[in-house]
Write a protein that holds these residues in place. Structure first.
Motif, PDB file in Angstrom:
ATOM      1  N   ALA A 212       0.822  -1.208   0.000  1.00  0.00           N
ATOM      2  CA  ALA A 212       0.000   0.000   0.000  1.00  0.00           C
ATOM      3  C   ALA A 212       0.856   1.258   0.000  1.00  0.00           C
ATOM      4  CB  ALA A 212      -0.934  -0.017   1.209  1.00  0.00           C
ATOM      5  N   GLU A 213       1.970   1.247   0.758  1.00  0.00           N
ATOM      6  CA  GLU A 213       2.825   2.426   0.813  1.00  0.00           C
ATOM      7  C   GLU A 213       3.440   2.731  -0.544  1.00  0.00           C
ATOM      8  OE1 GLU A 213       2.849  -0.032   2.918  1.00  0.00           O
ATOM      9  OE2 GLU A 213       2.487   0.821   4.912  1.00  0.00           O
ATOM     10  N   PHE A 214       3.919   1.677  -1.217  1.00  0.00           N
ATOM     11  CA  PHE A 214       4.532   1.881  -2.528  1.00  0.00           C
ATOM     12  C   PHE A 214       3.509   2.390  -3.539  1.00  0.00           C
ATOM     13  CE2 PHE A 214       5.268   0.137  -6.786  1.00  0.00           C
ATOM     14  CZ  PHE A 214       6.466   0.763  -7.112  1.00  0.00           C
ATOM     15  N   MET A 215       2.351   1.772  -3.584  1.00  0.00           N
ATOM     16  CA  MET A 215       1.335   2.172  -4.555  1.00  0.00           C
ATOM     17  C   MET A 215       0.780   3.562  -4.252  1.00  0.00           C
ATOM     18  SD  MET A 215      -0.679  -1.371  -5.453  1.00  0.00           S
ATOM     19  CE  MET A 215      -0.957  -1.881  -3.742  1.00  0.00           C
ATOM     20  N   GLY A 216       0.680   3.914  -2.972  1.00  0.00           N
ATOM     21  CA  GLY A 216       0.245   5.259  -2.616  1.00  0.00           C
ATOM     22  C   GLY A 216       1.263   6.305  -3.045  1.00  0.00           C
ATOM     23  N   ALA A 217       2.556   6.011  -2.810  1.00  0.00           N
ATOM     24  CA  ALA A 217       3.604   6.934  -3.229  1.00  0.00           C
ATOM     25  C   ALA A 217       3.624   7.082  -4.746  1.00  0.00           C
ATOM     26  CB  ALA A 217       4.961   6.433  -2.730  1.00  0.00           C
ATOM     27  N   MET A 218       3.418   5.977  -5.457  1.00  0.00           N
ATOM     28  CA  MET A 218       3.396   6.036  -6.918  1.00  0.00           C
ATOM     29  C   MET A 218       2.207   6.856  -7.412  1.00  0.00           C
ATOM     30  SD  MET A 218       4.825   5.260  -9.767  1.00  0.00           S
ATOM     31  CE  MET A 218       6.049   4.051  -9.214  1.00  0.00           C
ATOM     32  N   ALA A 219       1.042   6.641  -6.818  1.00  0.00           N
ATOM     33  CA  ALA A 219      -0.152   7.380  -7.239  1.00  0.00           C
ATOM     34  C   ALA A 219       0.035   8.874  -7.008  1.00  0.00           C
ATOM     35  CB  ALA A 219      -1.380   6.872  -6.480  1.00  0.00           C
ATOM     36  N   TRP A 220       0.574   9.254  -5.851  1.00  0.00           N
ATOM     37  CA  TRP A 220       0.793  10.672  -5.577  1.00  0.00           C
ATOM     38  C   TRP A 220       1.843  11.250  -6.522  1.00  0.00           C
ATOM     39  CZ3 TRP A 220      -1.792  14.180  -2.778  1.00  0.00           C
ATOM     40  CH2 TRP A 220      -1.178  15.420  -2.567  1.00  0.00           C
ATOM     41  N   SER A 221       2.887  10.467  -6.814  1.00  0.00           N
ATOM     42  CA  SER A 221       3.936  10.934  -7.722  1.00  0.00           C
ATOM     43  C   SER A 221       3.385  11.233  -9.104  1.00  0.00           C
ATOM     44  CB  SER A 221       5.050   9.886  -7.822  1.00  0.00           C
ATOM     45  OG  SER A 221       5.706   9.714  -6.584  1.00  0.00           O
ATOM     46  N   VAL A 222       2.503  10.361  -9.577  1.00  0.00           N
ATOM     47  CA  VAL A 222       1.958  10.523 -10.928  1.00  0.00           C
ATOM     48  C   VAL A 222       0.915  11.631 -10.966  1.00  0.00           C
ATOM     49  CG1 VAL A 222       0.607   9.397 -12.746  1.00  0.00           C
ATOM     50  CG2 VAL A 222       2.449   8.148 -11.591  1.00  0.00           C
ATOM     51  N   LEU A 223      -0.081  11.547 -10.087  1.00  0.00           N
ATOM     52  CA  LEU A 223      -1.231  12.445 -10.176  1.00  0.00           C
ATOM     53  C   LEU A 223      -0.935  13.845  -9.641  1.00  0.00           C
ATOM     54  CD1 LEU A 223      -4.016   9.936  -9.065  1.00  0.00           C
ATOM     55  CD2 LEU A 223      -3.378  10.600 -11.389  1.00  0.00           C
ATOM     56  N   ALA A 224      -0.259  13.934  -8.498  1.00  0.00           N
ATOM     57  CA  ALA A 224      -0.021  15.246  -7.896  1.00  0.00           C
ATOM     58  C   ALA A 224       1.281  15.869  -8.380  1.00  0.00           C
ATOM     59  CB  ALA A 224      -0.009  15.128  -6.371  1.00  0.00           C
ATOM     60  N   LEU A 225       2.378  15.109  -8.302  1.00  0.00           N
ATOM     61  CA  LEU A 225       3.677  15.692  -8.605  1.00  0.00           C
ATOM     62  C   LEU A 225       3.896  15.913 -10.094  1.00  0.00           C
ATOM     63  CD1 LEU A 225       5.852  13.753  -6.023  1.00  0.00           C
ATOM     64  CD2 LEU A 225       5.335  16.195  -6.029  1.00  0.00           C
ATOM     65  N   THR A 226       3.568  14.909 -10.917  1.00  0.00           N
ATOM     66  CA  THR A 226       3.828  15.054 -12.351  1.00  0.00           C
ATOM     67  C   THR A 226       2.706  15.806 -13.056  1.00  0.00           C
ATOM     68  OG1 THR A 226       5.105  12.990 -12.327  1.00  0.00           O
ATOM     69  CG2 THR A 226       4.423  13.845 -14.474  1.00  0.00           C
ATOM     70  N   LEU A 227       1.483  15.278 -12.972  1.00  0.00           N
ATOM     71  CA  LEU A 227       0.384  15.956 -13.648  1.00  0.00           C
ATOM     72  C   LEU A 227       0.099  17.329 -13.049  1.00  0.00           C
ATOM     73  CD1 LEU A 227      -0.035  12.951 -14.612  1.00  0.00           C
ATOM     74  CD2 LEU A 227      -2.460  13.490 -14.741  1.00  0.00           C
ATOM     75  N   GLY A 228       0.331  17.481 -11.739  1.00  0.00           N
ATOM     76  CA  GLY A 228       0.081  18.764 -11.094  1.00  0.00           C
ATOM     77  C   GLY A 228       1.324  19.633 -10.992  1.00  0.00           C
ATOM     78  N   GLY A 229       2.328  19.159 -10.223  1.00  0.00           N
ATOM     79  CA  GLY A 229       3.508  19.968  -9.954  1.00  0.00           C
ATOM     80  C   GLY A 229       4.325  20.301 -11.186  1.00  0.00           C
ATOM     81  N   SER A 230       4.619  19.305 -12.022  1.00  0.00           N
ATOM     82  CA  SER A 230       5.419  19.556 -13.224  1.00  0.00           C
ATOM     83  C   SER A 230       4.690  20.469 -14.197  1.00  0.00           C
ATOM     84  CB  SER A 230       5.769  18.227 -13.911  1.00  0.00           C
ATOM     85  OG  SER A 230       6.600  17.439 -13.086  1.00  0.00           O
TER      86      SER A 230
END
Length: 295
Positions: A212-230
């Motif tokens: 769960a920790e890995f998949m949560g970190a991956m989901a946040w990385s994709v949706l928030a950091l890349t699609l949002g932050g980048s």
């Protein structure tokens, strides 16, 4: 937009701390790039976003993608995986405004053939800020040497490499990349980063733990950091001056340090506070507009 960007970008170092115990850093990034590209392609398809015109713009976007995704993220994630604390990693790459000022000083020097030669040279006030900023960084880093594995030649080298990549990538994008749709631009940048990172990730031997920790970190990385932050970073660079954008990135280290203290119990010592304050003062002198100096 700037406030939201700082908050999102600060979580990148926290996500690295959550996700890296369960996957090697470059493999994690390869998966992040792959999922992010898929999301952007779906977004582009349904929004009918336009792709950049001309091969030259594609090449410019690809180069910025290699620098700002593969180089920057790769350096930070390898450093954090090697034991560097999130707050210290954020502080090192947060010195980007100082490097930007150095570049603009050279570009604005008499006789320079740089395309940024129209930029003003760094003033004496900014050189004082540069010295204070570097002094603050050394105050924080010096305490880490000899006190465990948090700062080694590898982790410090990777963090400095990430700092170099994000600085060059920002300046390059500001000058060479023409305004284009942020979704298609990000897709091109991420594809270039994926092609560069994939060969290095194949040399990693650590297995991925799908929890769960890995998949949560991956989901946040994709949706928030890349699609949002980048996407926000791309828009900020496209719309603002280089020094204005990079000054926002220096707000990331103190935000990250507070998050790391709350989530991981990372120590905030007097030396860390003093070094961060000194660097903040130095960078404020570097990026302060000339009209404020006159006032």
């Amino acid at each position: 937009m700037p406030a939201v960007f700082v908050l999102i970008w600060s979580t990148g170092f926290i996500v690295a701390k959550f996700g890296l115990p369960y996957a090697p850093p470059l493999t994690f990034l390869v998966l992040r790039y792959t999922f992010s590209i898929a999301c952007f392609l779906v977004w582009i398809r349904f929004s009918r976003a336009r792709w950049p015109q001309g091969r030259q713009q594609w090449l410019h976007l690809a180069l910025t993608g290699v620098l700002m995704h593969a180089g920057y993220l790769g350096g930070v994630w390898v450093a954090v995986k090697g034991g560097m604390g999130s707050g210290l990693a954020a502080l090192i790459v947060g010195l980007q405004p100082v490097l930007t000022a150095l570049w603009l000083s050279w570009a604005g020097s008499p006789g320079s053939s740089s395309p940024l030669a129209a930029q003003a040279q760094v003033t004496s006030r900014q050189w004082v800020g540069l010295a204070l900023g570097l002094g603050g960084l050394l105050l924080v880093v010096a305490r880490k040497f000899g006190s465990g594995s948090e700062v080694t030649a590898l982790t410090l080298g990777c963090a400095v490499f990430a700092l170099f990549c994000i600085t060059v990538g920002t300046l390059y994008q500001k000058h060479f990349v023409q305004p284009t749709d942020v979704r298609s631009a990000n897709a091109i940048q991420l594809a270039a980063a994926l092609l560069v990172t994939l060969p290095f990730s194949l040399m990693e031997t650590e297995a991925i733990v799908w929890n769960a920790e890995f998949m949560g970190a991956m989901a946040w990385s994709v949706l928030a950091l890349t699609l949002g932050g980048s996407s926000l970073l791309y828009l900020l660079i496209q719309r603002g001056a280089a020094t204005s954008v990079t000054s926002l990135l220096y707000l990331v280290p103190p935000t990250t340090a507070l998050m790391a203290w709350a989530l991981f119990g990372e120590t905030i010592t007097l030396a860390t506070v003093a070094g961060t304050a000194l660097t903040a003062l130095g960078v404020s002198l570097v990026v302060r507009p000339a009209r404020l100096q006159a006032a």
